[in-house]
Design a protein around this motif. Structure first.
Motif, PDB file in Angstrom:
ATOM      1  N   LYS A 103     -13.451  13.366   9.743  1.00  0.00           N
ATOM      2  CA  LYS A 103     -14.320  12.849   8.693  1.00  0.00           C
ATOM      3  C   LYS A 103     -15.525  13.772   8.475  1.00  0.00           C
ATOM      4  N   TYR A 104     -16.048  14.333   9.552  1.00  0.00           N
ATOM      5  CA  TYR A 104     -17.165  15.260   9.448  1.00  0.00           C
ATOM      6  C   TYR A 104     -16.794  16.454   8.569  1.00  0.00           C
ATOM      7  N   LEU A 105     -15.629  17.023   8.798  1.00  0.00           N
ATOM      8  CA  LEU A 105     -15.194  18.157   7.986  1.00  0.00           C
ATOM      9  C   LEU A 105     -14.955  17.744   6.541  1.00  0.00           C
ATOM     10  N   GLN A 106     -14.512  16.527   6.345  1.00  0.00           N
ATOM     11  CA  GLN A 106     -14.185  16.039   5.000  1.00  0.00           C
ATOM     12  C   GLN A 106     -15.436  15.853   4.140  1.00  0.00           C
ATOM     13  N   ILE A 107     -16.498  15.320   4.729  1.00  0.00           N
ATOM     14  CA  ILE A 107     -17.700  15.011   3.934  1.00  0.00           C
ATOM     15  C   ILE A 107     -18.927  15.758   4.456  1.00  0.00           C
ATOM     16  N   LYS A 108     -18.696  16.909   5.071  1.00  0.00           N
ATOM     17  CA  LYS A 108     -19.789  17.673   5.675  1.00  0.00           C
ATOM     18  C   LYS A 108     -20.929  17.973   4.706  1.00  0.00           C
ATOM     19  N   GLN A 113     -26.619  17.217   3.699  1.00  0.00           N
ATOM     20  CA  GLN A 113     -27.689  16.903   2.761  1.00  0.00           C
ATOM     21  C   GLN A 113     -28.513  15.714   3.253  1.00  0.00           C
ATOM     22  N   ILE A 114     -27.843  14.701   3.774  1.00  0.00           N
ATOM     23  CA  ILE A 114     -28.544  13.528   4.305  1.00  0.00           C
ATOM     24  C   ILE A 114     -29.406  13.923   5.499  1.00  0.00           C
ATOM     25  N   GLU A 115     -28.889  14.821   6.349  1.00  0.00           N
ATOM     26  CA  GLU A 115     -29.693  15.275   7.487  1.00  0.00           C
ATOM     27  C   GLU A 115     -30.944  16.007   7.012  1.00  0.00           C
ATOM     28  N   ARG A 116     -30.814  16.820   5.965  1.00  0.00           N
ATOM     29  CA  ARG A 116     -31.990  17.512   5.437  1.00  0.00           C
ATOM     30  C   ARG A 116     -33.013  16.517   4.891  1.00  0.00           C
ATOM     31  N   GLU A 117     -32.518  15.461   4.255  1.00  0.00           N
ATOM     32  CA  GLU A 117     -33.415  14.484   3.639  1.00  0.00           C
ATOM     33  C   GLU A 117     -34.061  13.544   4.666  1.00  0.00           C
ATOM     34  N   LEU A 118     -33.260  13.080   5.640  1.00  0.00           N
ATOM     35  CA  LEU A 118     -33.712  11.999   6.513  1.00  0.00           C
ATOM     36  C   LEU A 118     -33.803  12.375   7.989  1.00  0.00           C
ATOM     37  N   ASP A 216     -17.908   1.177  -1.331  1.00  0.00           N
ATOM     38  CA  ASP A 216     -16.952   2.173  -1.812  1.00  0.00           C
ATOM     39  C   ASP A 216     -17.486   3.595  -1.903  1.00  0.00           C
ATOM     40  N   SER A 217     -18.772   3.801  -1.726  1.00  0.00           N
ATOM     41  CA  SER A 217     -19.344   5.149  -1.783  1.00  0.00           C
ATOM     42  C   SER A 217     -19.729   5.592  -0.376  1.00  0.00           C
ATOM     43  N   GLU A 218     -19.040   6.609   0.142  1.00  0.00           N
ATOM     44  CA  GLU A 218     -19.405   7.098   1.471  1.00  0.00           C
ATOM     45  C   GLU A 218     -20.775   7.763   1.463  1.00  0.00           C
ATOM     46  N   ALA A 219     -21.138   8.396   0.364  1.00  0.00           N
ATOM     47  CA  ALA A 219     -22.465   9.006   0.284  1.00  0.00           C
ATOM     48  C   ALA A 219     -23.542   7.939   0.441  1.00  0.00           C
ATOM     49  N   ASP A 220     -23.405   6.833  -0.290  1.00  0.00           N
ATOM     50  CA  ASP A 220     -24.385   5.755  -0.197  1.00  0.00           C
ATOM     51  C   ASP A 220     -24.377   5.120   1.190  1.00  0.00           C
ATOM     52  N   ILE A 225     -27.011   4.243   6.463  1.00  0.00           N
ATOM     53  CA  ILE A 225     -27.054   4.226   7.928  1.00  0.00           C
ATOM     54  C   ILE A 225     -28.227   5.066   8.413  1.00  0.00           C
ATOM     55  N   ALA A 226     -28.364   6.261   7.867  1.00  0.00           N
ATOM     56  CA  ALA A 226     -29.461   7.143   8.272  1.00  0.00           C
ATOM     57  C   ALA A 226     -30.814   6.511   7.955  1.00  0.00           C
ATOM     58  N   ASN A 227     -30.925   5.898   6.795  1.00  0.00           N
ATOM     59  CA  ASN A 227     -32.185   5.275   6.404  1.00  0.00           C
ATOM     60  C   ASN A 227     -32.530   4.119   7.340  1.00  0.00           C
ATOM     61  N   TYR A 228     -31.530   3.382   7.785  1.00  0.00           N
ATOM     62  CA  TYR A 228     -31.767   2.301   8.754  1.00  0.00           C
ATOM     63  C   TYR A 228     -32.363   2.872  10.036  1.00  0.00           C
ATOM     64  N   LEU A 229     -31.786   3.950  10.538  1.00  0.00           N
ATOM     65  CA  LEU A 229     -32.269   4.535  11.785  1.00  0.00           C
ATOM     66  C   LEU A 229     -33.692   5.067  11.637  1.00  0.00           C
ATOM     67  N   VAL A 230     -33.982   5.687  10.504  1.00  0.00           N
ATOM     68  CA  VAL A 230     -35.338   6.190  10.271  1.00  0.00           C
ATOM     69  C   VAL A 230     -36.332   5.035  10.277  1.00  0.00           C
ATOM     70  N   ALA A 231     -35.974   3.938   9.621  1.00  0.00           N
ATOM     71  CA  ALA A 231     -36.860   2.766   9.596  1.00  0.00           C
ATOM     72  C   ALA A 231     -37.055   2.184  10.995  1.00  0.00           C
TER      73      ALA A 231
END
Length: 345
Positions: A103-108, A113-118, A216-220, A225-231
């Motif tokens: 999955k990491y390779l599929q949506i890397k 991008q999420i890591e850069r943002e959050l 249905d959106s893996e990006a969202d 998930i990342a936003n939850y952890l940041v909070a």
């Protein structure tokens, strides 16, 4: 049979029939009455009358949600603490590491991008994704509002489930399609298994299409998930934990945690007090990978020995505490951290 006698017998039979009806059949009738109470509470919380008039008549009593909840709530949690090694959580790491790497390779690009943002690494995001919904392959098929309203009506944890039912109604009122609201028996929804109140606070529209679609959106879903952890306190400049060898003769009692947490006391009673990684190193702790993170003088950590003395121990940062906020279980958080290391070495 005389008509009067027949009438008496028929009446008695009807009373016996009502008395012999399953409790859930009677509850289904009472549930409809409870919905008027839920409507009033939702109106008071700002949910529009038009939304309530449209949604509430579609709700159905969920006997399955009650049965599962009663079974799930049966454990006392007071027995001996089991070992992490050999647990279901540890075994899950082996089963999910390969699919996680795929999955990491599929949506890397999305994850990077999420890591850069959050600031949350892809491995951590995917480990939670894998544990919560098996990378989206199973997200639950309960109607969220019906299940939550049923559990609120049942009453053992009414305040919790009624507030979540109202949060779900708010989602519809704010434009989330009604058909999207499906998930687990307890109201956890979509790929990250967010409760409605969490969705309202933290769901992210990462693909910028006007709707945070955690179903249905893996990006969202990954950004959410990342936003939850940041909070919950995640910091981009430190690991979740460091595997260490405990020095011989270490006096555990001298470093035990003297505070009594109000949340998850059984989880946190296993942790020591906080010291910096540099202080742990000076006490003789050695990182098993042969290095310490940078800024070790500024990074605080607690010690956890998930398999008891004599086995691998972990120095855990506030990022581990952020994972615990997602699910307050040392086994869960350890599983996420170790699975993340397998997915993204």
């Amino acid at each position: 049979m005389p008509r009067k006698v027949l009438a008496i017998v028929t009446c008695m039979a009807s009373l016996l029939l009502v008395g012999s009806q399953p409790a859930f059949a009677q509850d289904a009738y009472g549930f409809q009455t409870y919905l008027t109470q839920l409507r009033a509470a939702a109106l008071a919380e700002g949910v529009g009358a038009e939304t309530l008039d449209r949604v509430l008549p579609t709700l159905e009593f969920s006997e399955s949600a009650i049965r599962i909840d009663q079974k799930a709530s049966g454990g006392g949690g007071t027995g001996p603490i089991p070992m992490f090694t050999g647990s279901d959580e540890q075994r899950a790491i082996v089963g999910k590491a390969g699919p996680g790497r795929d999955k990491y390779l599929q949506i890397k690009p999305q994850l990077d991008q999420i890591e850069r943002e959050l600031g949350v690494p892809p491995g951590i995001i995917l480990a939670i994704y894998g544990k919560e919904s098996n990378f989206g392959s199973y997200t639950g098929n309960f109607d969220t509002i019906s299940a939550l309203a049923t559990l609120a009506y049942e009453g053992r944890r009414r305040a919790l489930f009624e507030s979540e039912a109202i949060a779900a109604l708010k989602m519809v009122d704010r434009g989330v399609p009604r058909y999207k609201l499906t998930g687990s028996w307890a109201g956890a929804m979509g790929k990250p298994q967010f409760l409605p109140s969490v969705y309202l606070r933290l769901a992210v529209d990462e693909d910028r299409n006007g709707f945070a679609d955690i179903w249905d959106s893996e990006a969202d879903a990954m950004a959410s998930i990342a936003n939850y952890l940041v909070a919950a306190g995640w910091r981009r400049d430190r690991p979740w934990g460091v595997a260490v060898d405990v020095p011989a003769g270490f006096d555990r009692n001298a470093y035990r945690n003297l505070t009594v947490p109000t949340r998850c006391p059984r989880v946190f009673e296993r942790h020591t007090r906080w010291l910096t990684l540099a202080e742990w190193e000076r006490l003789g702790f050695r990182a098993q990978r042969g290095f310490w993170p940078q800024e070790k003088d500024q990074i605080l950590a607690t010690l956890l020995e998930p398999d008891g003395p004599g086995n691998t121990a972990y120095l855990l940062t506030q990022n581990y505490r952020a994972i615990l906020d997602y699910n307050c279980s040392n086994f869960y958080a350890m599983g996420v951290g170790l699975l993340a290391d397998q997915i993204q070495p």
